[in-house]
Motif scaffolding. Structure first.
Motif, PDB file in Angstrom:
ATOM      1  N   LEU A   1      -1.739   3.417  -3.382  1.00 54.21           N
ATOM      2  CA  LEU A   1      -0.979   4.564  -3.873  1.00 54.21           C
ATOM      3  C   LEU A   1       0.208   4.098  -4.713  1.00 54.21           C
ATOM      4  CD1 LEU A   1      -0.950   6.885  -0.727  1.00 54.21           C
ATOM      5  CD2 LEU A   1      -2.280   7.172  -2.820  1.00 54.21           C
ATOM      6  N   ALA A   2       0.843   3.004  -4.277  1.00 52.84           N
ATOM      7  CA  ALA A   2       1.980   2.470  -5.037  1.00 52.84           C
ATOM      8  C   ALA A   2       1.519   2.010  -6.423  1.00 52.84           C
ATOM      9  CB  ALA A   2       2.630   1.314  -4.276  1.00 52.84           C
TER      10      ALA A   2
ATOM     11  N   LEU B   1      -1.906  -0.304   5.289  1.00 56.81           N
ATOM     12  CA  LEU B   1      -1.086  -0.930   4.251  1.00 56.81           C
ATOM     13  C   LEU B   1      -1.825  -0.992   2.922  1.00 56.81           C
ATOM     14  CD1 LEU B   1       0.759  -3.930   5.938  1.00 56.81           C
ATOM     15  CD2 LEU B   1       1.782  -1.991   4.738  1.00 56.81           C
TER      16      LEU B   1
ATOM     17  N   GLU C   1      -4.028   1.105   1.894  1.00 55.63           N
ATOM     18  CA  GLU C   1      -4.039   2.445   1.342  1.00 55.63           C
ATOM     19  C   GLU C   1      -2.708   2.774   0.666  1.00 55.63           C
ATOM     20  OE1 GLU C   1      -6.025   5.136   3.672  1.00 55.63           O
ATOM     21  OE2 GLU C   1      -5.159   6.912   2.748  1.00 55.63           O
ATOM     22  N   LEU C   2      -1.602   2.438   1.343  1.00 51.93           N
ATOM     23  CA  LEU C   2      -0.281   2.704   0.773  1.00 51.93           C
ATOM     24  C   LEU C   2      -0.070   1.875  -0.493  1.00 51.93           C
ATOM     25  CD1 LEU C   2       1.773   2.749   4.102  1.00 51.93           C
ATOM     26  CD2 LEU C   2       1.197   4.725   2.663  1.00 51.93           C
TER      27      LEU C   2
ATOM     28  N   GLY D   1       8.011   3.693  -2.771  1.00 48.35           N
ATOM     29  CA  GLY D   1       7.020   3.076  -3.649  1.00 48.35           C
ATOM     30  C   GLY D   1       5.882   3.996  -4.068  1.00 48.35           C
ATOM     31  N   ILE D   2       5.688   5.101  -3.347  1.00 46.91           N
ATOM     32  CA  ILE D   2       4.521   5.935  -3.658  1.00 46.91           C
ATOM     33  C   ILE D   2       4.863   7.310  -4.215  1.00 46.91           C
ATOM     34  CG2 ILE D   2       3.057   4.748  -1.958  1.00 46.91           C
ATOM     35  CD1 ILE D   2       3.397   7.158  -0.110  1.00 46.91           C
TER      36      ILE D   2
END
Lengths: 185, 80
Positions: A99-100, A93, A95-96, B12-13
């Motif tokens: 990225l967001a 989470l 890591e994601l 979101g990414i």
């Protein structure tokens, strides 16, 4: 934490470097300005909050700036599914979430995500492990390898060993990379 | 819930969130979540050495409560 020795600093950089594609651009400064870090926290909080809503988890989100990185903590509920064994879901989470943040700011984020106080507890336990290992090496005068750890875990252990006045290095390849404690010579 | 969670995490990414579509298909045991993204975003959701794909699978796997869920990442135009 930011006055750690070169080894652990190099290591935390390295752990970020593998996250994704090349640097967005060279002008992107490491986010040291508070406003930029708070902005990172806001984006991260929206991303995580969206997930909590969908998965129907209760939980409040706290935001903070710790040293040169944003810290976002989810607190309050039973959140074991979001932590996982050895914190693997938490790492995923985080890591994601980074990225967001990167998608919105264009800058690589070193944001730290904590859930249910997992990192805080882990930090205490690992500081203890590092301090105990340092004591042992001071007595025996022998090099001591520790168990494999994640980059976050190794960083905490390196700091604890440095605080005890000893030198440590990381050896091996992910995911089995481990800390080695060296006696003073 | 899993489809929605996955859609949120992926949207979101990526650079083109409007092009993200998640479809669930049943398998004999468990299910497949097919995520379609804009061709320019495929590399992004996979990540270097598949890191991002692995992170998505780890989170979805944990939210599925032990049921088998496969996550497939596809280009919007890929036919299968």
């Amino acid at each position: 934490m930011s006055d750690s020795k070169t080894d652990s600093v190099a290591e935390s950089r390295a752990s970020v470097a593998v996250v994704d594609a090349p640097e967005p651009d060279d002008a992107a400064e490491p986010g040291t300005d508070i406003e930029a870090l708070e902005n990172e926290g806001d984006i991260a909080a929206d991303y995580i909050e969206g997930l909590l809503d969908i998965a129907d988890f209760d939980g409040d989100i706290d935001m903070d700036v710790e040293g040169d990185r944003a810290l976002v903590s989810v607190v309050g509920a039973t959140l074991d599914e979001l932590i996982g064994e050895r914190g693997e879901v938490l790492e995923a989470l985080q890591e994601l979430t980074r990225l967001a943040v990167h998608r919105t700011t264009g800058t690589r984020s070193r944001l730290m995500l904590d859930i249910g106080g997992y990192r805080e507890q882990r930090r205490k336990a690992l500081t203890r492990i590092g301090a105990d290992a340092a004591e042992e090496v001071k007595k025996t005068g022998e090099v001591k390898p520790l168990a494999p750890m994640t980059p976050f875990e190794r960083k905490v252990v390196h700091d604890a060993i440095a605080a005890a006045g000893l030198r440590s290095e990381s050896e091996g390849e992910e995911p089995n990379r481990f800390v080695v404690v060296h006696p003073v010579d | 819930m899993l489809e929605e969670a996955l859609e949120h995490l992926v949207k979101g990414i990526v650079e083109n969130p409007d092009d993200v579509h998640v479809r669930a298909r049943r398998l004999r045991k468990g299910k497949v979540l097919e995520v379609r993204v804009h061709p320019d975003d495929l590399g992004k959701v996979i990540g270097r050495n598949g890191r991002t794909a692995k992170a998505l699978r780890t989170v979805i796997g944990s939210l599925s409560g032990g049921r088998y869920v496969r996550v497939d990442l596809l280009d919007l135009h890929e036919v299968r």
